[in-house]
Design a protein around this motif. Structure first.
Motif, PDB file in Angstrom:
ATOM      1  N   SER A 300       5.371   7.014  51.125  1.00 55.68           N
ATOM      2  CA  SER A 300       5.358   7.257  52.587  1.00 55.68           C
ATOM      3  C   SER A 300       5.367   5.920  53.330  1.00 55.68           C
ATOM      4  O   SER A 300       6.028   5.787  54.364  1.00 55.68           O
ATOM      5  CB  SER A 300       4.105   8.024  53.001  1.00 55.68           C
ATOM      6  N   GLU A 302       6.539   3.070  52.163  1.00 55.35           N
ATOM      7  CA  GLU A 302       7.872   2.462  51.967  1.00 55.35           C
ATOM      8  C   GLU A 302       8.877   3.070  52.922  1.00 55.35           C
ATOM      9  O   GLU A 302       9.662   2.370  53.551  1.00 55.35           O
ATOM     10  CB  GLU A 302       8.348   2.716  50.532  1.00 55.35           C
ATOM     11  N   SER A 303       8.805   4.390  53.042  1.00 52.08           N
ATOM     12  CA  SER A 303       9.793   5.050  53.891  1.00 52.08           C
ATOM     13  C   SER A 303       9.544   4.693  55.367  1.00 52.08           C
ATOM     14  O   SER A 303      10.488   4.451  56.112  1.00 52.08           O
ATOM     15  CB  SER A 303       9.777   6.526  53.571  1.00 52.08           C
ATOM     16  N   LYS A 306      11.024   1.462  56.032  1.00 54.76           N
ATOM     17  CA  LYS A 306      12.444   1.427  55.619  1.00 54.76           C
ATOM     18  C   LYS A 306      12.656   0.519  54.415  1.00 54.76           C
ATOM     19  O   LYS A 306      13.522  -0.374  54.415  1.00 54.76           O
ATOM     20  CB  LYS A 306      13.323   0.996  56.790  1.00 54.76           C
ATOM     21  N   ASN A 307      11.814   0.708  53.423  1.00 56.51           N
ATOM     22  CA  ASN A 307      11.885  -0.054  52.158  1.00 56.51           C
ATOM     23  C   ASN A 307      11.719  -1.554  52.335  1.00 56.51           C
ATOM     24  O   ASN A 307      12.164  -2.327  51.484  1.00 56.51           O
ATOM     25  CB  ASN A 307      13.208   0.212  51.427  1.00 56.51           C
TER      26      ASN A 307
END
Ligand SMILES: NC(=O)c1ccc[n+]([C@@H]2O[C@H](COP(=O)([O-])OP(=O)(O)OC[C@H]3O[C@@H](n4cnc5c(N)ncnc54)[C@H](O)[C@@H]3O)[C@@H](O)[C@H]2O)c1
Ligand SMILES: O=c1ccn([C@@H]2O[C@H](COP(=O)(O)OP(=O)(O)O[C@H]3O[C@H](CO)[C@@H](O)[C@H](O)[C@H]3O)[C@@H](O)[C@H]2O)c(=O)[nH]1
Length: 432
Positions: A300, A302-303, A306-307
């Motif tokens: 979550s 990371e997302s 946006k990595n």
């Protein structure tokens, strides 16, 4: 009664102190000289609520003292408690080397009748093994008792002084009577003493921990599914818990179970099963689910970023594996921190008690804040790993004004999701 306690960690020191509190005379032995010196100078080497009060008054009353000498301890104690580590070996089994080493020494030093009481969490057959080791080295009479400990860190003193049950595993009537006399004053409200054979006592401990860890893990899976289908696990949990057959406790979802016990004990029972040709399929699943759960918030995060977590400033509240302890063994916080460090994030962490232990492990790979607001200053996100009481009702306006953007990833479901929305805080928790 005259008692020796070998190993003064979270279990041994609480055991020794609480036995002294009931009027017994206790000597505690540890082979960590520095620890023993600290205790001799009046310092409690761990954080465990209320322990310091009992520790101080029993030392003052000369019912509690410390040594590094097993010989001195055996000269004094008629009942010898073993509260030694049984850590996980590479294959998942419990490492009995601490116990076998001490027991060999006891076999060489014993001069008169002793009851050797094992409080460590150990596999079936350990009481038998202890008997064999000592018998090979001496002809002096002794008995062995399996007396698993069920205390929880953070409430250990209360758990020891008012146990819901005491388990005594022994084949010696003499030892059973001595143990019953020792524990009778702790049992209020007709709380029971269960007397059984050694193997059943050893299994009772692993079975209890495994059941509790399974209950938590089941709820974690329900929480993960709630998230997927837009349900709220808090509502599910409270409605489920109202059924007395299920019960309210140990249904709290979060970023997995940690600590010095559940992770290693589940693996030890699973391995023990294998050794006896039995596959504990449920335990296998629980262990696997919990591995994932400890880092469930990482994707979550990371997302959300946006990595790109590199150089992101992440504030962390809570490092210990649960509130009211400084213990960081198998703490989920450390698994999250490792993932974030791998991606190049900058961590600024705060915990009311566990920072010295974390600093010993991570050194300056992390920054450590002086309080919970200090670490959120300039942070891109706040990650909550442990539900210390002081985190439950924070000043959200202050947090918003200190953070770069108000973003909270909450591994312990501390806050109301609607309130977070109204406050304009991006808020991700577990199963809601
Ligand atoms: N921590 C808990 O909440 C808890 C609760 C119930 C049962 N248990 C079980 O109790 C046992 C002890 O756990 P713990 O958390 O107290 O461990 P711990 O690591 O906190 O303490 C163990 C102590 O034993 C000492 N020690 C090691 N070798 C020694 C030796 N040869 N002679 C004297 N002292 C020695 C260590 O220095 C340390 O102080 C384990 O089997 C654990 O599974 C732990
Ligand atoms: O609803 C819950 C309850 C607990 N936990 C987690 O489970 C772990 C263990 O918690 P807890 O059981 O309270 O602490 P411990 O001190 O590890 O105590 C367990 O392990 C001891 C060592 O064997 C036993 O003596 C105790 O009976 C047993 O509860 C912690 O990471 C908690 O955060 C949850 O995620 N949800």
């Amino acid at each position: 009664m005259h008692i020796a306690v070998v190993g003064t960690g979270y279990v041994g020191l609480v055991t020794g102190t609480c036995l002294a509190e009931m009027g017994n005379s206790v000597i505690c032995i540890d082979n960590d000289e520095d620890k023993v010196n600290r205790m001799k100078s009046g310092e409690v080497p761990i954080y465990e609520p209320h322990l310091n009060i009992l520790f101080e008054r029993n030392i003052k009353a000369k019912r509690l003292r410390f040594t590094t000498s097993l010989e001195e301890a055996l000269d004094f104690g008629n009942i010898v408690f073993l509260a030694l580590p049984t850590p996980e070996k590479k294959d998942g089994s419990a490492d009995l080397s601490y116990i076998t080493k001490v027991v060999q020494d006891i076999g060489d030093l014993i001069e008169d009748y002793k009851v050797i009481v094992n409080k460590s969490t150990v596999p079936v057959g350990t009481a038998k093994l202890v008997k064999e080791i000592i018998s090979k080295r001496t002809s002096v009479d002794f008995d062995v008792v399996s007396n698993p400990e069920f205390l929880r860190e953070g409430v250990a003193v209360d758990d020891f002084l008012r146990p819901e049950r005491v388990v005594i595993g022994s084949s010696s009537q003499k030892a059973i009577e001595i143990m019953k006399r020792l524990f009778k004053p702790y049992l209020r409200n007709n709380n029971p003493i269960f007397v059984m054979d050694e193997a059943s006592a050893e299994i009772t401990k692993y079975a209890s921990n495994s059941f509790l860890a399974t209950k938590i893990t089941f709820m974690n899976e329900i929480a993960n599914f709630c998230e997927r289908v837009g349900a709220n696990v808090d509502m599910v949990r409270t409605a489920m818990g109202a059924d007395q057959r299920i019960g309210k406790q140990f249904l709290y979802p979060g970023i997995g179970y940690g600590g010095a016990c559940f992770p290693k004990d589940l693996k030890a029972l699973h391995k023990l099963g294998k050794d006896y040709g039995y596959n504990f399929a449920v335990l296998d699943a629980v262990i696997k689910v919990n591995e994932k759960q400890k880092v469930i918030l990482f994707p979550s995060m990371e997302s959300y970023f946006k990595n790109d977590l590199k150089a992101k400033k992440i504030a962390v509240w809570g490092l210990s594996f649960k509130p009211e302890t400084d213990d960081i063994r198998e703490a989920p916080s450390l698994y999250m921190i490792d993932e974030l460090l791998k991606k190049g994030s900058k961590i600024n962490a705060f915990d009311p008690e566990a920072i010295p232990n974390v600093r010993r492990k991570y050194g300056n790979k992390l920054q450590y804040g002086k309080d919970m607001y200090d670490v959120v200053e300039g942070a891109d996100a706040l990650l909550i790993c442990t539900e210390w009481a002081i985190f439950r009702n924070p000043n959200f306006e202050r947090i918003k004004s200190l953070m770069n953007v108000a973003v909270i990833f909450d591994g312990r479901n501390l806050f109301d999701t609607i309130e977070m929305k109204e406050l304009g805080i991006y808020y991700q928790s577990i199963g809601r």
